[in-house]
Design an enzyme around this catalytic site. Structure first.
Site, short mmCIF file in Angstrom:
data_model
loop_
_atom_site.label_atom_id
_atom_site.label_comp_id
_atom_site.label_asym_id
_atom_site.label_seq_id
_atom_site.Cartn_x
_atom_site.Cartn_y
_atom_site.Cartn_z
N ARG A 1 50.85 34.08 83.14
CA ARG A 1 51.36 35.30 83.80
C ARG A 1 51.70 35.00 85.26
O ARG A 1 52.62 35.58 85.81
CB ARG A 1 50.32 36.41 83.75
CG ARG A 1 50.08 36.96 82.38
CD ARG A 1 51.11 38.01 82.04
NE ARG A 1 50.83 38.56 80.74
CZ ARG A 1 51.69 39.24 80.00
NH1 ARG A 1 52.89 39.47 80.46
NH2 ARG A 1 51.36 39.69 78.83
N ASP B 1 44.22 48.48 76.24
CA ASP B 1 43.56 48.91 75.01
C ASP B 1 42.63 50.06 75.38
O ASP B 1 42.40 50.31 76.56
CB ASP B 1 42.77 47.75 74.37
CG ASP B 1 41.80 47.11 75.34
OD1 ASP B 1 42.17 46.11 75.97
OD2 ASP B 1 40.68 47.63 75.48
N ARG C 1 52.89 44.81 76.90
CA ARG C 1 52.06 44.21 77.96
C ARG C 1 52.94 43.57 79.02
O ARG C 1 52.65 43.63 80.20
CB ARG C 1 51.15 43.12 77.39
CG ARG C 1 49.87 43.63 76.80
CD ARG C 1 49.17 42.48 76.08
NE ARG C 1 47.96 42.94 75.46
CZ ARG C 1 46.73 42.71 75.92
NH1 ARG C 1 46.55 42.01 77.02
NH2 ARG C 1 45.68 43.16 75.30
N SER D 1 44.65 43.57 83.16
CA SER D 1 44.55 44.64 82.17
C SER D 1 43.12 45.16 82.12
O SER D 1 42.19 44.53 82.63
CB SER D 1 44.98 44.12 80.80
OG SER D 1 44.14 43.06 80.42
N GLY E 1 44.83 37.23 85.68
CA GLY E 1 43.82 36.40 85.02
C GLY E 1 44.44 35.18 84.36
O GLY E 1 43.91 34.07 84.43
N ARG F 1 43.15 21.88 86.12
CA ARG F 1 42.58 22.53 84.93
C ARG F 1 43.53 23.54 84.29
O ARG F 1 43.10 24.48 83.63
CB ARG F 1 41.27 23.26 85.27
CG ARG F 1 40.14 22.30 85.58
CD ARG F 1 38.91 23.06 86.00
NE ARG F 1 37.85 22.14 86.34
CZ ARG F 1 36.71 22.02 85.64
NH1 ARG F 1 36.50 22.76 84.59
NH2 ARG F 1 35.80 21.15 86.01
N ARG G 1 44.23 41.66 92.62
CA ARG G 1 44.17 41.34 91.19
C ARG G 1 45.18 42.19 90.45
O ARG G 1 45.30 43.40 90.70
CB ARG G 1 42.75 41.60 90.66
CG ARG G 1 42.66 41.68 89.17
CD ARG G 1 41.25 41.57 88.64
NE ARG G 1 41.11 42.13 87.32
CZ ARG G 1 41.63 41.64 86.20
NH1 ARG G 1 42.37 40.53 86.24
NH2 ARG G 1 41.46 42.22 85.03
#
Ligand code: HPA
Length: 234
Positions: free
Chosen positions: A24, A204, A217, A90, A20, A43, A87
């Site tokens: 990363r 989470d 993470r 998380s 996402g 962007r 994908r």
């Protein structure tokens, strides 16, 4: 070049990993790819193409939520010829037996709605992962000794959820975790005859309220990148 991707044709690989977060994507490209080159920064949505064990791979941010992912995945498939899209992200855990850091391989992705709802209308299409990728990812995770769950997840349109009743039904129906992108990824892959999978780390937990630190993470993210790459080229 497309509206949202500045890469020239030929600069995107057939295999694309989709975190996402664009940072990363940069981290994964720097740590796992050889000769990684920035191919998009429109962007601030970074995309890199390089090689892993001799295979060409693009790692490209998807942004958060299905509308954002839908823009990039449509252009990656229709304009750049992407064929395998994984994908890496998380999710929030939704079952007691799912712990922080566990990996979830999303066999199906339920939703209230996706950007594809406009064409599917009354059809409750069941977005599902590509079997060959799912099987290969499960095997890769097992080889690595990663605690892994395979099953259904929920792709939500909201992070700040105001429907505890709906979450209760998800838990009751065995949904393993919640994220915000997989249902649209799977639907687009089905429409265009591509392979797709979502590899998710539990960052989470909705039942306990626990959450990973940012250092945790990062290491769990590395695990996902390797599982995704091994699955893509199994
Ligand atoms: N909700 C939605 N998306 C998420 C969550 C969550 O709790 N955690 C990680 N992605």
């Amino acid at each position: 070049m497309t509206i949202h991707i500045g890469a020239d044709s030929g600069e995107i690989a057939q295999t694309v990993l989709l975190p996402g977060d664009p940072y990363r994507a940069r981290w994964a490209a720097e740590n796992f790819l050889k000769n990684a080159r920035l191919v998009n920064e429109v962007r601030g949505m970074l995309g890199f193409t390089g090689t892993w064990k001799g295979h060409r791979v693009t790692i490209h941010g998807s942004g958060m939520g299905m509308p954002s992912l839908s823009i990039y995945v449509n252009e990656l498939i229709r304009d750049y010829g992407a064929r395998t899209l994984i994908r890496i992200g998380s999710c929030g855990g939704m079952q007691d037996h799912v712990a922080l850091r566990d990996v979830i391989l999303a066999m199906t992705a339920s939703s209230i709605s996706t950007p594809s709802k406009g064409i599917l209308r009354e059809l409750n299409f069941a977005p599902c992962a590509d079997w060959s990728l799912l099987q290969a990812a499960a095997q890769a995770a097992q080889r690595r000794g990663t605690r892994t769950h395979v099953g259904g997840i929920y792709s939500s349109d909201v992070f700040y959820d105001e429907r505890p009743d709906l979450n209760e039904q998800m838990v009751r129906h065995g949904i393993l975790g919640v994220e915000m992108e997989a249902a649209e990824l799977y639907t687009l892959a089905a429409r265009h005859g591509c392979r797709a999978l979502a590899v998710l780390t539990v960052s989470d937990h909705l039942l306990s309220g626990a959450a990973l630190s940012s250092a945790e993470r990062e290491t769990s993210f590395a695990d996902m990148v390797e599982i995704a790459l091994e699955a893509a080229f199994a």
